[in-house]
Design a protein around this motif. Structure first.
Motif, short mmCIF file in Angstrom:
data_model
loop_
_atom_site.label_atom_id
_atom_site.label_comp_id
_atom_site.label_asym_id
_atom_site.label_seq_id
_atom_site.Cartn_x
_atom_site.Cartn_y
_atom_site.Cartn_z
N PRO A 389 -7.95 -24.93 47.07
CA PRO A 389 -6.77 -25.34 46.14
C PRO A 389 -5.26 -24.93 46.48
O PRO A 389 -4.47 -25.15 45.69
N HIS A 390 -5.16 -24.20 47.59
CA HIS A 390 -3.89 -23.53 47.73
C HIS A 390 -3.55 -23.66 49.43
O HIS A 390 -4.50 -23.60 50.20
N VAL A 391 -2.25 -23.22 49.72
CA VAL A 391 -1.90 -23.15 51.07
C VAL A 391 -1.27 -21.66 50.99
O VAL A 391 -0.21 -21.29 50.30
N TRP A 392 -1.42 -20.87 52.00
CA TRP A 392 -0.57 -19.79 52.30
C TRP A 392 0.38 -19.92 53.41
O TRP A 392 0.26 -19.98 54.58
N LEU A 393 1.56 -19.95 52.90
CA LEU A 393 2.68 -20.68 53.74
C LEU A 393 3.49 -19.79 54.58
O LEU A 393 3.75 -18.58 54.06
N LYS A 394 3.34 -19.86 55.84
CA LYS A 394 4.17 -19.01 56.91
C LYS A 394 5.53 -19.33 56.73
O LYS A 394 6.13 -20.49 56.91
N LEU A 395 6.45 -18.28 56.58
CA LEU A 395 7.68 -18.47 56.46
C LEU A 395 8.68 -18.31 57.94
O LEU A 395 8.04 -17.30 58.71
N PRO A 396 9.48 -19.19 57.97
CA PRO A 396 10.36 -18.45 59.42
C PRO A 396 11.04 -17.37 59.46
O PRO A 396 11.14 -16.83 58.25
N ASP A 397 11.50 -16.79 60.40
CA ASP A 397 12.03 -15.38 60.49
C ASP A 397 13.20 -15.23 59.51
O ASP A 397 13.23 -14.07 59.23
N TRP A 398 14.00 -16.12 59.25
CA TRP A 398 15.39 -15.98 58.35
C TRP A 398 14.93 -15.98 56.97
O TRP A 398 15.72 -15.63 56.06
N TRP A 399 13.62 -15.94 56.58
CA TRP A 399 13.39 -16.12 55.24
C TRP A 399 12.44 -14.77 54.97
O TRP A 399 11.13 -14.67 55.28
N GLY A 400 12.80 -14.04 53.99
CA GLY A 400 11.96 -13.21 53.25
C GLY A 400 11.18 -13.83 52.23
O GLY A 400 11.60 -14.70 51.52
N SER A 401 10.19 -13.24 51.79
CA SER A 401 9.46 -14.07 50.84
C SER A 401 10.06 -14.09 49.31
O SER A 401 10.00 -15.30 48.96
N THR A 402 10.76 -13.17 48.96
CA THR A 402 11.21 -13.14 47.62
C THR A 402 12.52 -14.27 47.58
O THR A 402 12.64 -14.82 46.75
N ASP A 403 13.45 -13.92 48.53
CA ASP A 403 14.29 -14.66 48.57
C ASP A 403 14.02 -16.28 48.80
O ASP A 403 14.57 -17.14 48.29
N PHE A 404 12.97 -16.60 49.58
CA PHE A 404 12.37 -17.90 49.81
C PHE A 404 12.06 -18.59 48.52
O PHE A 404 12.46 -19.51 48.19
N VAL A 405 11.45 -17.95 47.72
CA VAL A 405 10.81 -18.49 46.54
C VAL A 405 12.26 -18.66 45.37
O VAL A 405 11.97 -19.38 44.79
N ALA A 406 13.07 -17.59 45.67
CA ALA A 406 13.95 -17.61 44.66
C ALA A 406 14.90 -18.94 44.86
O ALA A 406 15.31 -19.76 44.16
N TYR A 407 15.00 -19.13 46.35
CA TYR A 407 15.69 -20.27 46.53
C TYR A 407 15.10 -21.48 46.36
O TYR A 407 15.80 -22.66 45.80
N ALA A 408 14.03 -21.59 46.73
CA ALA A 408 12.99 -22.79 46.25
C ALA A 408 13.14 -23.27 45.03
O ALA A 408 13.23 -24.40 44.27
N ARG A 409 12.98 -21.97 43.86
CA ARG A 409 13.25 -22.30 42.44
C ARG A 409 14.74 -23.12 42.10
O ARG A 409 14.60 -23.84 41.45
N ARG A 410 15.57 -22.57 42.93
CA ARG A 410 16.83 -23.33 42.58
C ARG A 410 16.84 -24.60 43.06
O ARG A 410 17.69 -25.58 42.54
N ARG A 411 15.90 -25.13 43.79
CA ARG A 411 15.91 -26.48 44.45
C ARG A 411 14.67 -27.17 43.52
O ARG A 411 14.23 -28.21 43.93
N GLY A 412 14.31 -26.52 42.39
CA GLY A 412 13.28 -27.08 41.58
C GLY A 412 11.68 -26.88 41.77
O GLY A 412 10.98 -27.89 41.41
N LEU A 413 11.61 -26.01 42.82
CA LEU A 413 10.00 -25.68 43.15
C LEU A 413 9.48 -24.41 42.66
O LEU A 413 10.37 -23.44 43.36
N ALA A 414 8.71 -24.26 42.05
CA ALA A 414 8.01 -22.96 41.86
C ALA A 414 6.85 -22.66 42.72
O ALA A 414 5.82 -23.25 42.78
#
Length: 467
Positions: A389-414
């Motif tokens: 039921p889920h994907v464990w998403l690999k992030l590019p080098d320039w994204w830390g996990s917390t910052d990526f999720v915070a930015y995604a939230r600003r884009r309307g994605l939780a």
């Protein structure tokens, strides 16, 4: 320190709190950020200076800073110091703005065929005609009636094999079942060994009951036996907790040989094993449960939350012997008392009529479709299971996990950052994407295209370290 009044508040909190000092310090730091005493980009004093002012040792402050970094509150760079990170004042990653679609909850998709809403309406109406209302709305027998336990044993038999009814319990959800098992087998201060990247529910239980978690490294098959042996020799745990099939969040599934090797280490170190198995019934070609390989050591929990619906609040528990059945029943009674009568009757009806199998089949079909959509849009390189039921998403080098999720939230994605799952060490550059909560495949596809856009976006200077 007169220009740093927040330190006096930290010292006051430590002096008046009987809990672990390092956790009290982290909570005090978070409170200072929320109150505005510390702002994004503020530089904190050196750890040694803080330790001297608070009257504690350097190791405690270092441990607190490690936890604060894991929570996304601070950034530390050798030679520059420690700073309050961008986004720390937003009450963590969950509260950085509204989400168009919530991809944080690992829910099964609601099937359209069979139509779940109509099925529930018809079945509850039938139950109210056939059964006494007082019975449906009264307290139930803790652990389930004999009939409910028989149905539970039949439901999990494809994974654990035949089990005696007096070794099977019905619990009001997996979390209460896990808490009951853990408190039966441990005492405050005991160590539980688990994956270094682990389901957050076990962290909640450990924190509530004063238990210590020790993390084990994993590979593509999950927990590594040699690393488990090393951690056991070092920490002498009482209990092993694991999700061997479609691990949450990494999606790893242990091979048969890996399962045998893990059980051999557990036997060597005299460990009880708690097997959390939400997902096996989603698979066609499923490996046997640990509980099927070592009947006398493994405590098995299978929730219906991922295979039918979390609204049923039902999990089936298979235990190693009648004495453990009695003890865990008592623990469930102390924690949650009993299942809800109306939901128990509805669940039993679905099991008896075959409707449960229909719903399971529909959910499996839909999840496979959603996994194929995720692979097509997100591409390879991420951890996926075609039945999960889920994907464990690999992030590019320039994204830390917390910052990526915070930015995604600003884009309307939780989404959920890897920090939520990390027991020890550095959080990986990952985030979990739940595929089941989107209302339909088209909505999921739109959302995943948004996730891809965030993945490809190189973060702006506003997300860089503050100096």
């Amino acid at each position: 320190m007169s220009n740093r009044p927040y330190l006096a508040h930290w010292k006051e909190q430590i002096d008046h709190n009987a809990g672990a000092i390092y956790l009290t310090l982290v909570d005090a730091l978070a409170l200072s950020i929320r109150k505005g005493d510390l702002r994004e980009g503020d530089r904190l004093p050196p750890q040694r200076t803080i330790a001297e002012y608070l009257g504690t040792n350097l190791t405690t402050v270092t441990r607190a800073f490690t936890e604060a970094r894991r929570r996304g509150l601070i950034d530390a760079t050798v030679g520059r110091g420690t700073f309050i990170r961008v986004g720390a004042g937003e009450s963590h990653w969950r509260h950085t703005g509204p989400a168009v679609i919530d991809l944080t909850m690992n829910l099964p998709p609601v099937p359209q065929d069979p139509p779940l809403q109509k099925m529930i309406q018809a079945d509850i109406a039938a139950l109210l005609k056939q059964q006494d209302l007082n019975s449906l709305m009264s307290y139930r027998v803790t652990g389930g009636t004999m009939e409910e336990r028989q149905l539970g044993a039949k439901w999990i038999a494809p994974v654990v094999g035949p089990r005696r009814v007096d070794e099977v319990l019905v619990a009001p959800g997996a979390q209460s079942a896990l808490a009951a098992i853990v408190t039966t087998l441990t005492q405050p201060g005991d160590v539980i060994v688990t994956d270094r990247i682990a389901y957050p529910g076990i962290r909640t239980i450990a924190a509530q009951f004063g238990l210590i978690l020790a993390g084990v490294d994993s590979d593509v098959e999950g927990m590594m036996p040699d690393q488990l042996d090393r951690v056991c020799a070092q920490h002498h745990p009482r209990l092993l907790y694991c999700i061997p099939t479609i691990h949450n969040p990494t999606t790893a599934t242990m091979s048969l040989q890996r399962r045998r090797d893990i059980l051999a280490v557990a036997q060597l170190h005299h460990l009880h094993v708690v097997e959390d198995d939400p997902y096996s019934l989603l698979m066609d070609d499923r490996p046997p449960a640990l509980a099927a390989l070592d009947h006398g050591r493994v405590f098995y929990v299978a929730t219906l939350a991922k295979t039918l619906s979390p609204g049923l609040r039902t999990a089936y528990v298979a235990l190693p012997g009648t004495d453990m059945t009695r003890r865990v029943t008592a623990a469930i009674r102390a924690i949650a008392l009993t299942n809800a009568g109306l939901l128990s009757a509805l669940t039993a009806r679905w099991m008896q009529t075959g409707e449960a199998d229909q719903i399971l089949h529909a959910i499996r079909t839909e999840l496979r479709l959603r996994q194929s959509i995720a692979r097509r849009i997100l591409g390879d390189g991420h951890c996926m299971n075609p039945d999960g039921p889920h994907v464990w998403l690999k992030l590019p080098d320039w994204w830390g996990s917390t910052d990526f999720v915070a930015y995604a939230r600003r884009r309307g994605l939780a989404l959920v950052p890897s920090t939520v799952f990390t027991i020890s060490g550095e959080p990986p550059q990952r985030a979990r994407v739940a595929l089941g909560s989107a209302p339909d495949a088209a909505s999921l596809e739109d959302s995943l295209r948004g996730v891809l856009s965030v993945l490809q976006h190189k973060r702006s200077p506003g997300f860089a370290d503050i100096v």
